[in-house]
Design a protein around this motif. Structure first.
Motif, mmCIF file in Angstrom:
data_model
loop_
_atom_site.group_PDB
_atom_site.id
_atom_site.type_symbol
_atom_site.label_atom_id
_atom_site.label_comp_id
_atom_site.label_asym_id
_atom_site.label_seq_id
_atom_site.Cartn_x
_atom_site.Cartn_y
_atom_site.Cartn_z
ATOM 1 N N GLY A 372 0.849 -1.188 0.000
ATOM 2 C CA GLY A 372 0.000 0.000 0.000
ATOM 3 C C GLY A 372 0.880 1.232 0.000
ATOM 4 N N SER A 373 0.590 2.192 -0.849
ATOM 5 C CA SER A 373 1.498 3.330 -1.026
ATOM 6 C C SER A 373 1.454 4.324 0.126
ATOM 7 C CB SER A 373 1.167 4.068 -2.328
ATOM 8 O OG SER A 373 -0.039 4.811 -2.200
ATOM 9 N N ASP A 374 0.282 4.477 0.773
ATOM 10 C CA ASP A 374 0.093 5.543 1.763
ATOM 11 C C ASP A 374 0.395 6.901 1.127
ATOM 12 O OD1 ASP A 374 -0.596 6.655 4.184
ATOM 13 O OD2 ASP A 374 1.307 6.217 5.171
ATOM 14 N N GLY A 375 0.197 6.987 -0.187
ATOM 15 C CA GLY A 375 0.572 8.193 -0.912
ATOM 16 C C GLY A 375 -0.298 9.392 -0.584
ATOM 17 N N LEU A 376 0.325 10.558 -0.598
ATOM 18 C CA LEU A 376 -0.356 11.837 -0.388
ATOM 19 C C LEU A 376 0.076 12.749 -1.532
ATOM 20 C CD1 LEU A 376 0.486 11.961 3.402
ATOM 21 C CD2 LEU A 376 -1.841 11.793 2.506
ATOM 22 N N GLY A 377 -0.738 12.842 -2.552
ATOM 23 C CA GLY A 377 -0.321 13.500 -3.784
ATOM 24 C C GLY A 377 -0.526 14.993 -3.803
ATOM 25 N N TYR A 378 -0.111 15.673 -2.740
ATOM 26 C CA TYR A 378 -0.298 17.119 -2.645
ATOM 27 C C TYR A 378 1.050 17.815 -2.480
ATOM 28 C CZ TYR A 378 -5.180 15.871 -1.838
ATOM 29 O OH TYR A 378 -6.446 15.358 -1.969
ATOM 30 N N HIS A 386 3.832 8.001 -3.572
ATOM 31 C CA HIS A 386 2.591 8.210 -4.318
ATOM 32 C C HIS A 386 2.770 7.893 -5.797
ATOM 33 C CE1 HIS A 386 -1.414 9.991 -4.966
ATOM 34 N NE2 HIS A 386 -0.912 10.519 -6.068
ATOM 35 N N PHE A 387 3.988 7.982 -6.298
ATOM 36 C CA PHE A 387 4.267 7.831 -7.724
ATOM 37 C C PHE A 387 5.088 6.586 -8.061
ATOM 38 C CE2 PHE A 387 3.954 12.225 -6.444
ATOM 39 C CZ PHE A 387 3.018 12.742 -7.329
ATOM 40 N N GLY A 388 5.668 5.924 -7.051
ATOM 41 C CA GLY A 388 6.617 4.868 -7.385
ATOM 42 C C GLY A 388 6.547 3.583 -6.603
ATOM 43 N N THR A 389 5.603 3.445 -5.675
ATOM 44 C CA THR A 389 5.598 2.291 -4.775
ATOM 45 C C THR A 389 5.643 0.951 -5.500
ATOM 46 O OG1 THR A 389 4.554 3.372 -2.876
ATOM 47 C CG2 THR A 389 4.145 1.020 -3.136
ATOM 48 N N PHE A 390 4.751 0.739 -6.446
ATOM 49 C CA PHE A 390 4.600 -0.591 -7.042
ATOM 50 C C PHE A 390 5.751 -0.941 -7.985
ATOM 51 C CE2 PHE A 390 0.628 0.628 -5.251
ATOM 52 C CZ PHE A 390 0.114 -0.548 -4.719
ATOM 53 N N PRO A 391 6.173 -0.044 -8.878
ATOM 54 C CA PRO A 391 7.372 -0.346 -9.672
ATOM 55 C C PRO A 391 8.629 -0.505 -8.813
ATOM 56 C CG PRO A 391 6.100 1.377 -10.725
ATOM 57 C CD PRO A 391 5.511 1.181 -9.363
ATOM 58 N N ASP A 447 10.917 2.467 -10.407
ATOM 59 C CA ASP A 447 10.422 3.789 -10.016
ATOM 60 C C ASP A 447 11.457 4.850 -10.364
ATOM 61 O OD1 ASP A 447 12.006 2.474 -7.936
ATOM 62 O OD2 ASP A 447 11.689 4.303 -6.768
ATOM 63 N N ARG A 448 10.989 6.043 -10.701
ATOM 64 C CA ARG A 448 11.869 7.180 -10.985
ATOM 65 C C ARG A 448 11.638 8.326 -10.005
ATOM 66 N NH1 ARG A 448 10.417 9.576 -15.479
ATOM 67 N NH2 ARG A 448 12.416 10.600 -15.797
ATOM 68 N N ALA A 449 10.568 8.256 -9.243
ATOM 69 C CA ALA A 449 10.246 9.312 -8.289
ATOM 70 C C ALA A 449 11.275 9.338 -7.161
ATOM 71 C CB ALA A 449 8.850 9.090 -7.715
ATOM 72 N N THR A 450 11.775 10.521 -6.854
ATOM 73 C CA THR A 450 12.754 10.698 -5.781
ATOM 74 C C THR A 450 12.231 11.737 -4.797
ATOM 75 O OG1 THR A 450 13.931 12.476 -6.932
ATOM 76 C CG2 THR A 450 14.631 10.198 -7.394
ATOM 77 N N PRO A 454 9.831 14.158 -6.939
ATOM 78 C CA PRO A 454 8.912 13.027 -6.781
ATOM 79 C C PRO A 454 7.908 12.841 -7.907
ATOM 80 C CG PRO A 454 8.259 14.831 -5.352
ATOM 81 C CD PRO A 454 9.567 15.232 -5.959
ATOM 82 N N ARG A 455 7.554 13.901 -8.591
ATOM 83 C CA ARG A 455 6.474 13.797 -9.581
ATOM 84 C C ARG A 455 7.003 13.285 -10.917
ATOM 85 N NH1 ARG A 455 1.592 15.864 -8.274
ATOM 86 N NH2 ARG A 455 1.435 16.926 -6.254
#
Length: 490
Positions: A372-378, A386-391, A447-450, A454-455
């Motif tokens: 689960g990403s627990d992502g917060l896309g703000y 939010h952008f890279g958890t699964f890859p 994933d490429r988000a850092t 991050p975006r």
């Protein structure tokens, strides 16, 4: 002339979501369902044909720990999730529900959102304004308590009438199709509720086969006691339990997940249905005000690196560390936090580096863990999860580091969460299942988000299909809005 299929995927190396080895086959899709799994004649026609030779095909990823309750309306294309292969999100985690709306946490960016008066209304709005992903809902305990008591900051037990109101709202949420209830016991107002109060409301879930998901009271010194409380609530209510973002925070508590994993094993051995989810990073993210309230900036406490992710009206602070601002302003850390909150309010989110890499690996490979990403896309610098958890799980931990196998990683993202959250005909590739699919390159997915940038979309995810609709084609979002609200057991 009518086509044989809407979509054909040929020469696919299929991971079906059960944890089994991959196998080669074709997939035929008609409408929103898989109607053929097997050899499809070369003469068969379709509106679109994808040659998946050299690619892996799996069920669409299910993000069991999402905070996209509002984002599905303000950003309906849900690029951060769908571009990494997520086709279903489970919202309402950490007690942050959407009803009563007047008592719910609002988006930190003040983006306009529709109005609803119940969870049934929320699902109706989703039908009217569909996003690119499917949405399942947990009913957050926080708004129920705040709405019944009238003040989220009031530290007292709920009265009998207030508790009855919470139970009524919870029952209505389950009747509307929610999959369970969540708590965030480090946040107001959840933190002021006793075990028995929570268990009383949780008993409303049992007739609906709902589950209890908890951001537990502590992820440090009293981690085991916090997990024990979640398990006890499940036992008292007679329902299944999900531990949110399993981890131990704070260097002095690193390694404690070995004990909490054994704790889960003992509970499972005794017949208790308890599992957990995890994001594969060494930093967490939440509201800065909650960090302060939980004593993470107190004098004498070792303070790890903390970056500002989203700061309303002060975007110039986003991406900067608390320590940097303290040095610039020439004031102590605790006063720096107070100044940020005073000027920017409760909508400030921060990223905190306090998790051990070896702990991440231990939890990730454990059979009780799903993703689960627990992502917060703000904000301009949100946590990259939010952008890279699964890859990241598939490319870094499964392929490169071999912490777990590709088939097990996919199972943790698909079949396992679908079964736990009662998402019928999702998370599996078979005939008559929903056509939620991701086609990825197992040799290049990453994933490429850092934290600095991050975006960024991942590499190696060229196609994503949601309910039979091609939503990502050649790594470009098609604009399709084929998702909808998934009601429990449907």
């Amino acid at each position: 002339m009518r086509k044989d299929y809407d979509l054909i995927i040929r020469n696919a190396s299929i991971y079906d979501g059960t944890g089994s080895d991959s196998f080669k086959n074709d997939i035929g899709i008609s409408g929103d369902r898989i109607t053929k799994l097997g050899t499809i004649p070369s003469t068969a026609s379709a509106n679109e044909i994808i040659n998946a030779e050299g690619f892996a095909v799996s069920p669409g990823f299910i993000d069991v720990h999402s905070h996209d309750d509002w984002l599905v309306f303000s950003e309906p294309t849900m690029d951060g999730k769908v571009m990494q292969g997520v086709t279903t999100v489970v919202n309402g985690n950490c007690g942050w529900g959407v009803h009563p709306q007047s008592a719910a946490r609002t988006p930190p960016d003040d983006s306009p959102v529709p109005v609803w008066n119940s969870y049934a209304d929320y699902f109706k709005v989703l039908a009217e304004r569909p996003p690119s992903v499917n949405v399942a809902m947990l009913a957050g305990f926080g708004p129920l308590r705040a709405g019944s008591i009238g003040n989220a900051s009031e530290e007292r037990p709920a009265s009998d009438s207030e508790l009855a109101q919470m139970c009524t709202w919870m029952r209505e949420a389950m009747e509307a199709g929610c999959v369970g209830m969540s708590t965030g016991l480090v946040y107001e107002p959840d933190r002021y509720a006793s075990l028995e109060e929570i268990a009383t409301v949780a008993r409303e879930l049992k007739p609906f086969n709902g589950l209890y998901a908890s951001h537990v009271r502590d992820e440090g010194e009293t981690l085991l006691e916090a997990h024990a409380e979640a398990i006890e609530i499940g036992q008292r209510a007679g329902i299944r339990v999900q531990i949110s973002h399993h981890k131990a925070q704070g260097q002095q508590w690193w390694g404690k997940v070995r004990d909490s994993l054994k704790q889960i094993e003992r509970a499972q051995a005794s017949g208790i249905d308890v599992t957990a989810d995890q994001y594969p990073y060494i930093a967490s993210s939440t509201r800065l005000a909650a960090m302060k309230q939980n004593g993470q900036f107190n004098s004498g406490v070792e303070i790890p690196k903390v970056l500002l992710a989203a700061v309303p009206d002060h975007a110039e602070w986003e991406g900067r560390s608390i320590e940097d601002l303290a040095l610039e302003w020439d004031i102590p850390i605790d006063q720096t936090v107070d100044r940020i909150l005073h000027q920017a309010g409760d909508g400030v989110f921060a990223v905190r580096f306090a998790i051990n890499e070896e702990d991440v690996r231990a939890v990730l490979k454990h059979p009780s863990t799903m993703i689960g990403s627990d992502g917060l896309g703000y904000g301009s610098k949100p946590h990259p999860r939010h952008f890279g958890t699964f890859p990241r799980v598939l490319g870094h931990y499964a392929r490169n580091e071999e912490v777990l196998s590709m088939k097990d990683a996919i199972h943790k993202m698909t079949g396992m969460p679908a079964a736990k959250f009662n998402l019928i005909d999702r998370g599996i590739i078979r005939e008559d299942a929903f056509a939620d699919l991701v086609i990825f390159d197992p040799l290049t997915i990453i994933d490429r988000a850092t934290y600095e940038n991050p975006r960024q979309n991942p590499t190696g995810v060229p196609w994503v299909i949601v309910n039979g609709s091609t939503t990502v084609r050649d790594s470009i979002h098609t604009g399709a809005l084929a998702g909808y609200g998934i009601r429990r057991g449907q």
